[in-house]
Each structure stands twice: as C-alpha cells, then as structure tokens.
Write a protein that holds these residues in place. Structure first.
Motif, PDB file in Angstrom:
ATOM      1  N   GLU A 179       0.823  -1.203   0.000  1.00  0.00           N
ATOM      2  CA  GLU A 179       0.000   0.000   0.000  1.00  0.00           C
ATOM      3  C   GLU A 179       0.858   1.255   0.000  1.00  0.00           C
ATOM      4  O   GLU A 179       1.973   1.256   0.504  1.00  0.00           O
ATOM      5  CB  GLU A 179      -0.926   0.026   1.229  1.00  0.00           C
ATOM      6  CG  GLU A 179      -1.945  -1.090   1.281  1.00  0.00           C
ATOM      7  CD  GLU A 179      -1.415  -2.345   1.969  1.00  0.00           C
ATOM      8  OE1 GLU A 179      -0.171  -2.435   2.140  1.00  0.00           O
ATOM      9  OE2 GLU A 179      -2.220  -3.211   2.320  1.00  0.00           O
ATOM     10  N   ARG A 180       0.297   2.338  -0.554  1.00  0.00           N
ATOM     11  CA  ARG A 180       1.023   3.602  -0.616  1.00  0.00           C
ATOM     12  C   ARG A 180       0.189   4.732  -0.035  1.00  0.00           C
ATOM     13  O   ARG A 180      -1.028   4.642   0.051  1.00  0.00           O
ATOM     14  CB  ARG A 180       1.384   3.925  -2.070  1.00  0.00           C
ATOM     15  CG  ARG A 180       2.092   2.766  -2.748  1.00  0.00           C
ATOM     16  CD  ARG A 180       3.220   3.199  -3.619  1.00  0.00           C
ATOM     17  NE  ARG A 180       3.894   2.039  -4.172  1.00  0.00           N
ATOM     18  CZ  ARG A 180       4.459   2.012  -5.362  1.00  0.00           C
ATOM     19  NH1 ARG A 180       4.416   3.062  -6.125  1.00  0.00           N
ATOM     20  NH2 ARG A 180       5.094   0.931  -5.780  1.00  0.00           N
ATOM     21  N   PHE A 181       0.888   5.796   0.310  1.00  0.00           N
ATOM     22  CA  PHE A 181       0.219   6.970   0.866  1.00  0.00           C
ATOM     23  C   PHE A 181      -0.396   7.791  -0.268  1.00  0.00           C
ATOM     24  O   PHE A 181       0.278   8.110  -1.248  1.00  0.00           O
ATOM     25  CB  PHE A 181       1.217   7.822   1.639  1.00  0.00           C
ATOM     26  CG  PHE A 181       0.643   9.123   2.129  1.00  0.00           C
ATOM     27  CD1 PHE A 181      -0.139   9.162   3.271  1.00  0.00           C
ATOM     28  CD2 PHE A 181       0.883  10.301   1.438  1.00  0.00           C
ATOM     29  CE1 PHE A 181      -0.671  10.361   3.726  1.00  0.00           C
ATOM     30  CE2 PHE A 181       0.359  11.506   1.884  1.00  0.00           C
ATOM     31  CZ  PHE A 181      -0.422  11.530   3.023  1.00  0.00           C
ATOM     32  N   PHE A 182      -1.679   8.132  -0.146  1.00  0.00           N
ATOM     33  CA  PHE A 182      -2.367   8.945  -1.143  1.00  0.00           C
ATOM     34  C   PHE A 182      -2.993  10.156  -0.470  1.00  0.00           C
ATOM     35  O   PHE A 182      -3.506  10.067   0.650  1.00  0.00           O
ATOM     36  CB  PHE A 182      -3.479   8.146  -1.836  1.00  0.00           C
ATOM     37  CG  PHE A 182      -2.987   7.164  -2.848  1.00  0.00           C
ATOM     38  CD1 PHE A 182      -2.746   7.552  -4.156  1.00  0.00           C
ATOM     39  CD2 PHE A 182      -2.770   5.838  -2.498  1.00  0.00           C
ATOM     40  CE1 PHE A 182      -2.287   6.648  -5.089  1.00  0.00           C
ATOM     41  CE2 PHE A 182      -2.318   4.923  -3.424  1.00  0.00           C
ATOM     42  CZ  PHE A 182      -2.070   5.327  -4.726  1.00  0.00           C
ATOM     43  N   LYS A 183      -2.952  11.253  -1.165  1.00  0.00           N
ATOM     44  CA  LYS A 183      -3.651  12.456  -0.733  1.00  0.00           C
ATOM     45  C   LYS A 183      -4.533  12.907  -1.883  1.00  0.00           C
ATOM     46  O   LYS A 183      -4.054  13.124  -2.993  1.00  0.00           O
ATOM     47  CB  LYS A 183      -2.644  13.550  -0.375  1.00  0.00           C
ATOM     48  CG  LYS A 183      -3.278  14.839   0.119  1.00  0.00           C
ATOM     49  CD  LYS A 183      -2.195  15.843   0.504  1.00  0.00           C
ATOM     50  CE  LYS A 183      -2.804  17.143   1.007  1.00  0.00           C
ATOM     51  NZ  LYS A 183      -1.748  18.130   1.376  1.00  0.00           N
ATOM     52  N   SER A 184      -5.831  13.013  -1.630  1.00  0.00           N
ATOM     53  CA  SER A 184      -6.751  13.391  -2.692  1.00  0.00           C
ATOM     54  C   SER A 184      -7.654  14.529  -2.240  1.00  0.00           C
ATOM     55  O   SER A 184      -7.934  14.685  -1.046  1.00  0.00           O
ATOM     56  CB  SER A 184      -7.613  12.182  -3.100  1.00  0.00           C
ATOM     57  OG  SER A 184      -8.374  11.722  -2.003  1.00  0.00           O
ATOM     58  N   GLU A 185      -8.067  15.324  -3.199  1.00  0.00           N
ATOM     59  CA  GLU A 185      -8.974  16.432  -2.911  1.00  0.00           C
ATOM     60  C   GLU A 185     -10.170  16.353  -3.835  1.00  0.00           C
ATOM     61  O   GLU A 185     -10.031  16.250  -5.056  1.00  0.00           O
ATOM     62  CB  GLU A 185      -8.255  17.770  -3.099  1.00  0.00           C
ATOM     63  CG  GLU A 185      -9.135  18.974  -2.758  1.00  0.00           C
ATOM     64  CD  GLU A 185      -8.392  20.287  -2.893  1.00  0.00           C
ATOM     65  OE1 GLU A 185      -9.037  21.274  -3.301  1.00  0.00           O
ATOM     66  OE2 GLU A 185      -7.176  20.314  -2.611  1.00  0.00           O
ATOM     67  N   THR A 186     -11.361  16.367  -3.281  1.00  0.00           N
ATOM     68  CA  THR A 186     -12.593  16.314  -4.046  1.00  0.00           C
ATOM     69  C   THR A 186     -13.535  17.401  -3.540  1.00  0.00           C
ATOM     70  O   THR A 186     -13.906  17.408  -2.361  1.00  0.00           O
ATOM     71  CB  THR A 186     -13.278  14.945  -3.892  1.00  0.00           C
ATOM     72  OG1 THR A 186     -12.348  13.906  -4.230  1.00  0.00           O
ATOM     73  CG2 THR A 186     -14.503  14.839  -4.793  1.00  0.00           C
ATOM     74  N   ASN A 187     -13.884  18.314  -4.434  1.00  0.00           N
ATOM     75  CA  ASN A 187     -14.808  19.401  -4.082  1.00  0.00           C
ATOM     76  C   ASN A 187     -14.358  20.137  -2.809  1.00  0.00           C
ATOM     77  O   ASN A 187     -15.168  20.455  -1.934  1.00  0.00           O
ATOM     78  CB  ASN A 187     -16.226  18.867  -3.903  1.00  0.00           C
ATOM     79  CG  ASN A 187     -16.775  18.278  -5.187  1.00  0.00           C
ATOM     80  OD1 ASN A 187     -16.449  18.743  -6.277  1.00  0.00           O
ATOM     81  ND2 ASN A 187     -17.601  17.255  -5.075  1.00  0.00           N
TER      82      ASN A 187
END
Length: 201
Positions: A179-187
């Motif tokens: 697994e990897r680190f994810f940063k996401s932005e939605t609205n």
C-alpha cells in the motif's frame, strides 16, 4: 439539406497482438455492407490516433470510429473532444477491451455489435482529466497502475508479448505490492490514507 455522413475508421494495427491488423478486412467488409462513405487509416506511432482524428474532423468527417483496444480509443477521442459536430464510436479489437462493454458492446465485436453501432443512436458522456490528460472510462492509482506500468517500456511503448504477461503481473503484484500513501482532494475536501488501490471512473 441533410449533411452527408462521412465515416473514418482509425485502426491500431498492433492492438490485440496484431488482431486489429487482421480485423481491417472486417472493417472494410462492414463499410461496404452498410454502404458507408468510409476511410480506413492505420496508426503508426504513439498518439498518432489523436492526430488522425483531428485531421479527419478538419476534413469534414462526421463519424470517427476507433478500432483496437482502450489505448487507441482514448487517443482518438482526445483528438476530437473539443468538436461538437463529431460522432465518436468504438470497435473493440484489442487485448484489454474495458471501455466497449461500458457502452453495451461485446469485448470483441460481433455482427450484432456492428448493427448497433451503425444505428447511430448517440448520447453524450463525461470524460475525466488528470495532469492535462483525458481519459474515458477510468484511471487507476496504486495496484492497477503498477500492473499497467509493468506492461510498458520506459519510452511508453507496450512491451512485446505484454498481453500474455498481463495476468502474471497481476499475480505478482497481488503477492508483493505494498500500500502507498495517497492524498486526494474532491470538491474542496482533502483526504489522506494509506491505500492499496484507488480508481476514478
């Protein structure tokens, strides 16, 4: 006065490990059967389908059909996304045919699929965009992106025999991918997580 329909078929000859090249004869056969004013062009390099599609649009083609797998379909669509007067379609003839079934077609075209395609029953659909690149059906991050990456060389060309090795890459990464680190932005909402796979469709 009704505008004369002009059909352009863009074929990736290496799709399906060469299956699409052989399928060119079927495309010609169906164009004659349905009495289409059609031109058939083969791609010669990466992103060539986008160039061909744009040129066809500039030359008065009303219908542009990508023949092959998801790669040539995505490329061809990219070349005409800003054209409101073009009908875009697909004929599945590649190794990975994920997009065509989304539209209700078989993963490898049948005569019934051809009949449905040429009925010209069209709808509008959304597309995705990431880092200035458009995608039609989905974008994968993490596990599935790693599997796809292993099928390509550093120059972004598909590796020889990648179709037969694809399932090996899946098995290998199921066993060893971390697994990897994810940063996401939605609205405006930001989410951070350690994730195995993230898919946007």
């Amino acid at each position: 006065m009704t505008m004369q329909k002009k059909w352009g078929f863009i074929i990736n000859p290496v799709a399906g490990n060469g299956y699409a090249r052989k399928y060119s004869d079927k495309v010609s056969q169906m164009a004659k059967k349905y009495d289409l004013d059609a031109s058939i062009v083969h791609t010669e390099r990466r992103m060539h389908a986008a160039e061909i599609a744009a040129q066809m649009a500039d030359s008065g083609f009303t219908h542009i059909i990508a023949v092959g797998g998801d790669g040539v379909i995505n490329e061809a669509a990219t070349g005409i996304l800003d054209r409101d007067n073009i009908t875009f379609g697909v004929v599945s003839a590649g190794t990975g045919n994920d997009f065509a079934p989304v539209l209700g077609f078989s993963d490898h075209f049948t005569d019934d699929d051809w009949h449905a395609l040429l009925q010209n029953d069209t709808i509008r659909m959304d597309v995705g965009k990431c880092n200035e690149h458009y995608f039609l059906n989905g974008m994968g991050l993490g596990f599935d992106a790693q599997v796809a990456t292993e099928n390509y060389r550093e120059d972004s060309e598909l590796k020889r025999g990648s179709g037969t090795k694809y399932f090996w890459h899946i098995i290998k990464n199921i066993l060893f991918y971390k697994e990897r680190f994810f940063k996401s932005e939605t609205n405006g909402y930001t989410r951070e997580a350690v994730t195995f796979m993230k898919t946007i469709g």
